[in-house]
Design a protein around this motif. Structure first.
Motif, short mmCIF file in Angstrom:
data_model
loop_
_atom_site.label_atom_id
_atom_site.label_comp_id
_atom_site.label_asym_id
_atom_site.label_seq_id
_atom_site.Cartn_x
_atom_site.Cartn_y
_atom_site.Cartn_z
N GLY A 77 42.67 75.95 9.41
CA GLY A 77 43.27 76.01 7.91
C GLY A 77 44.95 76.00 8.13
N THR A 78 45.41 75.28 8.98
CA THR A 78 46.88 75.41 9.00
C THR A 78 47.41 74.26 7.94
OG1 THR A 78 47.35 73.78 10.66
CG2 THR A 78 46.58 75.91 11.52
N PRO A 79 48.96 74.03 7.87
CA PRO A 79 49.33 73.22 6.82
C PRO A 79 48.96 71.63 7.27
CG PRO A 79 50.98 75.06 7.21
CD PRO A 79 49.86 75.29 8.10
N ASN A 80 48.88 71.43 8.65
CA ASN A 80 48.32 70.08 9.08
C ASN A 80 47.18 69.96 9.02
OD1 ASN A 80 51.07 68.88 10.12
ND2 ASN A 80 51.09 70.45 11.50
N GLY A 81 46.31 71.15 9.33
CA GLY A 81 44.86 71.04 9.16
C GLY A 81 44.40 70.58 7.69
N ASN B 83 39.97 77.17 17.26
CA ASN B 83 40.98 78.17 16.96
C ASN B 83 42.16 78.07 18.23
OD1 ASN B 83 42.03 80.70 17.46
ND2 ASN B 83 40.28 81.94 17.43
N ILE B 84 43.32 77.80 17.66
CA ILE B 84 44.44 77.25 18.69
C ILE B 84 44.94 78.66 19.07
CG2 ILE B 84 44.96 75.17 17.15
CD1 ILE B 84 47.14 76.51 15.91
N GLY B 85 44.80 79.64 18.48
CA GLY B 85 45.43 80.99 19.00
C GLY B 85 44.37 81.24 20.27
N GLU C 65 41.75 76.70 22.01
CA GLU C 65 40.54 75.72 21.98
C GLU C 65 40.90 74.24 21.94
OE1 GLU C 65 37.33 78.93 20.19
OE2 GLU C 65 37.74 76.84 19.09
N GLN C 66 42.15 74.21 21.67
CA GLN C 66 42.62 72.72 21.63
C GLN C 66 43.04 72.15 22.91
OE1 GLN C 66 44.24 75.47 21.02
NE2 GLN C 66 46.53 75.44 21.03
N PHE C 67 42.68 73.26 24.07
CA PHE C 67 43.05 72.58 25.42
C PHE C 67 41.67 72.10 26.19
CE2 PHE C 67 46.84 74.77 24.25
CZ PHE C 67 48.01 73.83 24.50
N GLY C 68 40.60 72.39 25.42
CA GLY C 68 39.24 72.08 26.02
C GLY C 68 39.01 70.71 26.23
N SER D 173 46.30 67.45 22.23
CA SER D 173 45.82 68.95 22.21
C SER D 173 46.40 69.46 20.75
CB SER D 173 46.45 69.80 23.25
OG SER D 173 45.60 69.40 24.48
N LYS D 174 46.27 68.73 19.76
CA LYS D 174 46.99 69.48 18.23
C LYS D 174 45.75 69.18 17.46
CE LYS D 174 51.18 70.27 19.76
NZ LYS D 174 51.93 71.31 19.87
N ILE D 175 45.53 70.26 16.31
CA ILE D 175 44.56 69.83 15.29
C ILE D 175 45.52 69.26 14.17
CG2 ILE D 175 42.85 71.81 16.02
CD1 ILE D 175 45.16 72.37 12.71
N PRO D 176 44.87 68.54 13.28
CA PRO D 176 43.41 67.87 13.29
C PRO D 176 43.15 66.86 14.16
CG PRO D 176 44.94 67.18 11.40
CD PRO D 176 45.78 67.81 12.27
N ALA D 177 41.94 66.72 14.36
CA ALA D 177 41.42 65.45 14.92
C ALA D 177 40.08 65.13 14.46
CB ALA D 177 41.31 65.91 16.59
N PHE E 60 43.56 60.87 15.82
CA PHE E 60 44.71 62.08 15.83
C PHE E 60 45.85 62.03 15.00
CE2 PHE E 60 47.42 61.32 19.24
CZ PHE E 60 46.90 60.49 19.99
N GLU E 61 46.77 62.94 14.71
CA GLU E 61 47.91 62.93 14.08
C GLU E 61 47.47 62.66 12.64
OE1 GLU E 61 51.30 63.13 14.32
OE2 GLU E 61 50.82 63.89 16.25
N SER E 62 47.90 63.90 11.71
CA SER E 62 47.37 64.02 10.44
C SER E 62 47.80 62.74 9.44
CB SER E 62 47.82 65.10 9.68
OG SER E 62 49.37 65.30 9.55
N GLY E 63 48.91 62.24 9.85
CA GLY E 63 49.44 61.01 9.12
C GLY E 63 48.58 59.76 9.35
N1 LIG Z 1 52.16 65.79 14.17
C1 LIG Z 1 50.91 66.51 14.40
C2 LIG Z 1 51.17 68.13 14.40
C3 LIG Z 1 49.99 68.83 14.62
C4 LIG Z 1 50.19 70.24 14.89
O1 LIG Z 1 51.40 70.81 15.22
N2 LIG Z 1 49.19 70.93 14.80
C5 LIG Z 1 49.16 72.49 15.08
C6 LIG Z 1 48.69 73.19 14.09
S1 LIG Z 1 49.63 72.91 12.73
C7 LIG Z 1 48.63 72.77 16.54
O2 LIG Z 1 47.36 72.14 16.78
N3 LIG Z 1 49.14 73.58 17.38
C8 LIG Z 1 48.59 73.82 18.55
C9 LIG Z 1 49.38 73.89 19.70
O3 LIG Z 1 50.71 73.49 19.60
O4 LIG Z 1 49.12 74.27 20.89
C10 LIG Z 1 50.16 66.08 13.02
O5 LIG Z 1 50.66 65.99 12.03
O6 LIG Z 1 48.81 66.16 13.23
#
Ligand SMILES: N[C@@H](CCC(=O)N[C@@H](CS)C(=O)NCC(=O)O)C(=O)O
Length: 191
Positions: free
Chosen positions: A47-51, A77-79, A82-85, A95-99, A112-115
């Motif tokens: 539930g982040t702004p990108n998610g 859980n990016i904290g 888990e994005q590196f699994g 390795s960024k959500i959302p996917a 991937f990439e929210s856009g």
């Molecule tokens: N440009 C990407 C950005 C995605 C992004 O930065 N996601 C963050 C959460 S809002 C993330 O997964 N961060 C984990 C990390 O950087 O390891 C998109 O729009 O999808």
């Protein structure tokens, strides 16, 4: 503050790695089996702004009674990194959500990439994007604007203002000014 001396070649040091998982290499860091459900779309997110952009769009499609837009949602859980699994990295090597996975296609489509995800859904269902050249271009202008600006606001302003180990005037001034300018732009356009 101690003066920072630029070295000719930057080298990674353990202490440069911070609690947000920054490291200079990409790729999987551990074996992972992600859950897979029955719905056409499998969304791996948080539930982040990108998610939330993607969940908002999927819910809007539901409101529009679109067939075939059901989804299963799984937390990444990016904290906890888990994005590196391995399973997640197969879907998004960055390795960024959302996917998102569209398993109604064969072979399944990984997005991937929210856009890119928003555009995929809009084009697949022919919804929430105008078809005339002016409306479509204006929508894409603002979609790409949003993706381009996000890192200044989150990774720039947000990072240095809230997460950096100590307050630093130069990056805070630079990114706050840019964030304020972008918000002023939004106010003016939305008005
Ligand atoms: N440009 C990407 C950005 C995605 C992004 O930065 N996601 C963050 C959460 S809002 C993330 O997964 N961060 C984990 C990390 O950087 O390891 C998109 O729009 O999808």
């Amino acid at each position: 503050m101690t003066k920072y001396e630029l070295s000719k070649v930057w080298k990674w040091e353990e202490e440069n790695s911070n609690r947000w998982g920054n490291r200079p290499t990409a790729g999987e860091r551990f074996e992972q089996k992600l859950p897979v459900g029955e719905a056409p779309f499998q969304l791996y997110s948080l539930g982040t702004p990108n998610g939330i952009k993607v969940t908002i769009m999927l819910e809007e499609l539901k409101e529009l009674d679109v067939d075939g837009a059901d989804y299963d949602l799984y937390e990444i859980n990016i904290g906890a990194e888990e994005q590196f699994g391995s399973d997640f990295v197969k879907i998004n090597p960055n390795s960024k959500i959302p996917a998102l996975v569209d398993q109604s296609q064969s072979p399944r489509v990984e997005i991937f990439e929210s856009g890119s995800i928003l555009l995929y859904l809009a084009e697949k269902f022919n919804k929430l994007i105008p078809t005339d050249i002016h409306g479509r271009t204006e929508t894409l202008n603002w979609l790409f604007w949003q993706i381009g600006v996000g890192p200044y606001v989150g990774g720039g302003f947000g990072h240095f203002f809230a997460y950096a180990p100590e307050p630093m005037k130069y990056p805070i001034d630079r990114f706050t000014m840019e964030t304020k300018r972008q918000l002023d732009l939004l106010d003016k356009i939305l008005a």
